[in-house]
Motif scaffolding. Structure first.
Motif, PDB file in Angstrom:
ATOM      1  N   ASP A 252     -20.683 -49.685  60.784  1.00 36.09           N
ATOM      2  CA  ASP A 252     -19.753 -48.461  60.294  1.00 36.09           C
ATOM      3  C   ASP A 252     -19.668 -48.555  58.705  1.00 36.09           C
ATOM      4  N   ASP A 253     -19.060 -47.149  58.167  1.00 35.26           N
ATOM      5  CA  ASP A 253     -18.958 -47.106  56.767  1.00 35.26           C
ATOM      6  C   ASP A 253     -18.336 -48.699  55.963  1.00 35.26           C
ATOM      7  N   ARG A 256     -20.819 -51.421  56.163  1.00 34.34           N
ATOM      8  CA  ARG A 256     -21.905 -51.371  55.125  1.00 34.34           C
ATOM      9  C   ARG A 256     -21.449 -51.920  53.700  1.00 34.34           C
TER      10      ARG A 256
END
Length: 289
Positions: A252-253, A256
């Motif tokens: 997910d963000d 990352r």
């Protein structure tokens, strides 16, 4: 009269002893995760003050040690807390990994901790093997002293990717590509080992084990496996109902961001940048990361 009065006292003492035992080991029956493993070499088992079972592997000049799961799995989330060898651990290798076996076509997912001279950072080596194809190492300097306390290490393995986490911080993901080897067909057992890796572990083998500091001890606790258990042949599995959030887990963000942070600040070896090792071109996934 005196003899009769001792009975209630004895019962009270017995009850107190039981209560104290429960206080010291409140969840020992539920926490005996080592029962799910076979052991090899010197493996010590005890419970800490919170009731968690602690398995300690011992390495000396005669033998290393390890344990491996009685079950094999095809995909899952696997976690354990580890406290590594303190002081001068140069030449030692501690591991938490999955493997399908020792054959030329084996699959494997590795988290290996390479020992160091006192004061030097500890290197975490992550690697993936698929159908005997390996050499996919990312090595990270840990940003804490892994011998000072327990830290959590996690492997998430599904049909889409393999995610490596340290204290719930994602440091690497190895993605699946349809045209490239990926470990998705061979069930794997969970292993943990402590062994003499003097020939490569520390500064590429320049610093061997100092046996005067033996025995070396590493401790594991809090093991969990939320995974699909392999049942016989034909790829049949038994998966945990309602606990399969890992099955579709991808970055997910937040993941990352932490992967990018780990690359900038902790990554000290990336096989996709080792031209000497791959003179005929890098593995296919390197150009797609």
């Amino acid at each position: 009269m005196a003899r009769r009065s001792l009975a209630p006292l004895a019962l009270a003492v017995a009850a107190t002893v039981v209560a104290l035992a429960l206080c010291f080991h409140p969840a020992s029956a539920q926490s005996a995760w080592l029962d799910e493993f076979r052991t090899d070499g010197e493996v010590r088992s005890d419970f800490d003050a919170s009731g968690k079972q602690v398995a300690s592997l011992v390495l000396d000049e005669n033998s290393g040690a390890g344990f491996n799961s009685t079950e094999k799995y095809l995909f899952g989330e696997f976690s354990v807390e580890m406290k590594l060898v303190p002081g001068n651990s140069a030449g030692t290798v501690t591991s938490f990994y999955l493997t399908s076996g020792e054959g030329d076509e084996h699959d494997e997912i590795d988290m290996e901790f390479m020992g160091n001279s006192s004061g030097a950072p500890t290197v975490l080596n992550t690697n993936v093997w698929a159908s005997g194809d390996g050499k996919k190492e990312h090595q990270f300097y840990l940003w804490f002293d892994p011998s000072a306390d327990f830290h959590k290490y996690t492997i998430i393995w599904n049909a889409k990717n393999i995610i490596f986490r340290v204290d719930d911080v994602t440091v690497r993901a190895f993605r699946r590509y349809a045209d490239l080897p990926y470990p998705d067909a061979r069930p794997m057992a969970v292993h943990a080992t402590l062994w003499d890796g003097s020939y490569w572990a520390t500064e590429k083998g320049k610093v061997p084990i100092d046996w005067a500091a033996a025995p070396f001890v590493v401790s594991y606790r809090g093991y969990t496996a939320n995974a699909c258990v392999a049942r016989g042949g034909g790829g049949r599995t038994s998966c945990p109902a309602g606990r399969n959030e890992w099955m579709d887990r991808e970055l997910d963000d937040t993941d990352r961001l932490t992967v990018a942070w780990a690359r900038r600040n902790c990554l000290q070896y990336n096989y996709c940048e080792d031209g000497w090792r791959f003179p005929d071109g890098f593995p296919g996934e390197c150009s797609r990361e």
